[in-house]
Scaffold this active site. Structure first.
Site, short mmCIF file in Angstrom:
data_model
loop_
_atom_site.label_atom_id
_atom_site.label_comp_id
_atom_site.label_asym_id
_atom_site.label_seq_id
_atom_site.Cartn_x
_atom_site.Cartn_y
_atom_site.Cartn_z
N GLU A 1 0.86 -1.16 0.07
CA GLU A 1 -0.12 0.18 0.04
C GLU A 1 0.72 1.22 0.03
O GLU A 1 0.43 2.43 0.49
CB GLU A 1 -1.01 -0.17 1.20
CG GLU A 1 -1.90 -1.17 1.38
CD GLU A 1 -2.92 -1.20 0.37
OE1 GLU A 1 -2.94 -0.19 -0.47
OE2 GLU A 1 -3.85 -2.12 0.53
N HIS B 1 -12.50 -2.93 3.85
CA HIS B 1 -11.27 -3.33 3.63
C HIS B 1 -10.73 -3.03 5.15
O HIS B 1 -10.09 -3.73 5.80
CB HIS B 1 -10.60 -2.72 2.47
CG HIS B 1 -9.13 -3.02 2.52
ND1 HIS B 1 -8.15 -2.94 1.25
CD2 HIS B 1 -8.04 -3.38 3.52
CE1 HIS B 1 -7.16 -2.99 1.71
NE2 HIS B 1 -6.93 -3.43 2.94
P1 13P Z 1 1.26 -5.49 3.00
O1 13P Z 1 1.60 -6.65 3.65
O2 13P Z 1 1.76 -5.39 1.80
O3 13P Z 1 1.59 -4.17 3.86
O4 13P Z 1 -0.41 -5.42 2.98
C1 13P Z 1 -0.98 -5.44 4.10
C2 13P Z 1 -2.32 -5.05 3.71
O5 13P Z 1 -3.22 -4.62 4.62
C3 13P Z 1 -2.90 -4.57 2.24
O6 13P Z 1 -4.04 -3.78 2.25
ZN ZN Z 2 -5.30 -3.97 4.16
#
Ligand code: 13P
Ligand code: ZN
Length: 267
Positions: free
Chosen positions: A119, A214
């Site tokens: 992100e 999300h």
């Molecule tokens: P990352 O492990 O790439 O930080 O992703 C976790 C997440 O919450 C994606 O929205």
């Molecule tokens: Zn996430």
């Protein structure tokens, strides 16, 4: 190999704060597997020796161009890394990146070549927004709080400020400590630049932004305060859900009571 934290006690304190909050996210049940990410702007600690450090990765594309980040440095949770591991060993599960002069790429400079969170586009866009607004904020958090995410699975709650007013009305502290409320970003693909753009759009008005179905993003002067905003909103959501599970819809404070609070505390 020497850590970037060596002989930099102020930077070490900031990384310690990230580790502390990462532990809370795991304890809360908001950070399943690698869920969530944290970034902090550490440019103020970038002395001459940090600025002259050779990269330990190739330049990677951010996916977008962010001119406001020229010369900036960030500590970022690594992609696919667990919050519970970041809590114990932050420099093994996160890394320090430098924004390239074209403001469209970054390179990793320390301690280990851990690729930053998926992100990153959203995080860096949030940091650019904080810098250009001049609010002095240095931290961004994205996490998966069960209660707040559940509330985004109900279309009426996604209308502008409906969730803000509902959560404010659960307990006076919510409005006092989250006075701007929370913005809503309709569902978008995780990691996408579209998600990043929609998030910063909401940040013009709010310090907390829900990503439909999300998670939540929050910004603040430091990572502790960014976390506190989500914590306060989650408490309000818990009160709502507890009342619902007792079989009734909570009355909530009245508009008059909330306006009185706004006046009394100059919110
Ligand atoms: P990352 O492990 O790439 O930080 O992703 C976790 C997440 O919450 C994606 O929205
Ligand atoms: Zn996430």
């Amino acid at each position: 190999m020497k850590s970037i934290l060596e002989n930099r006690p102020e930077l070490e304190v900031k990384i310690g704060e990230v580790a502390e909050i990462a532990g809370y996210l795991w304890q809360r049940g908001w950070a399943e597997r690698n869920g969530g990410n944290i970034t902090i702007n550490i440019t103020e600690f970038a002395d001459e020796s940090i600025r002259s450090m050779a990269p330990i990765s190739e330049p990677y594309a951010i996916g977008t161009t962010l001119p406001g980040l020229k010369g900036c440095y960030f500590f970022c949770k690594g992609t696919n890394r667990r919050m519970r591991d970041l809590a114990r060993r932050p420099m093994d599960n996160g890394s320090v990146i430098r924004i390239a002069d074209d403001c469209a790429h970054y390179e990793i400079i320390a301690d280990k070549p851990v690729r930053p969170t998926s992100e990153l586009a959203s995080h860096l866009a949030m940091h650019e927004q904080m810098i250009t607004s001049g609010n002095g904020y240095k931290a961004a958090i994205h996490t998966h709080p069960i209660d707040l995410i559940a509330m985004t699975h109900h279309a009426p709650f996604l209308e502008k400020d409906v969730l803000t007013r509902l959560l404010w009305s659960m307990i006076p502290e919510t409005r006092a400590f989250c006075p701007k409320g929370l913005g809503i970003v309709p569902y978008k693909l995780p990691s996408s630049v579209e998600l990043a753009e929609a998030t910063v759009e909401q940040l013009r008005e709010y310090d907390v932004v829900m990503w439909e179905k999300h998670g939540v993003c929050a910004v603040g002067p430091d990572i502790i305060e960014a976390f506190d905003q989500v914590d306060v909103l989650s408490k309000a959501a818990q009160i709502y859900l507890t009342a619902k599970s007792m079989g009734f819809t909570p009355d909530g404070m009245t508009d008059t009571q909330m306006d009185e609070l706004k006046r009394a505390f100059n919110l």
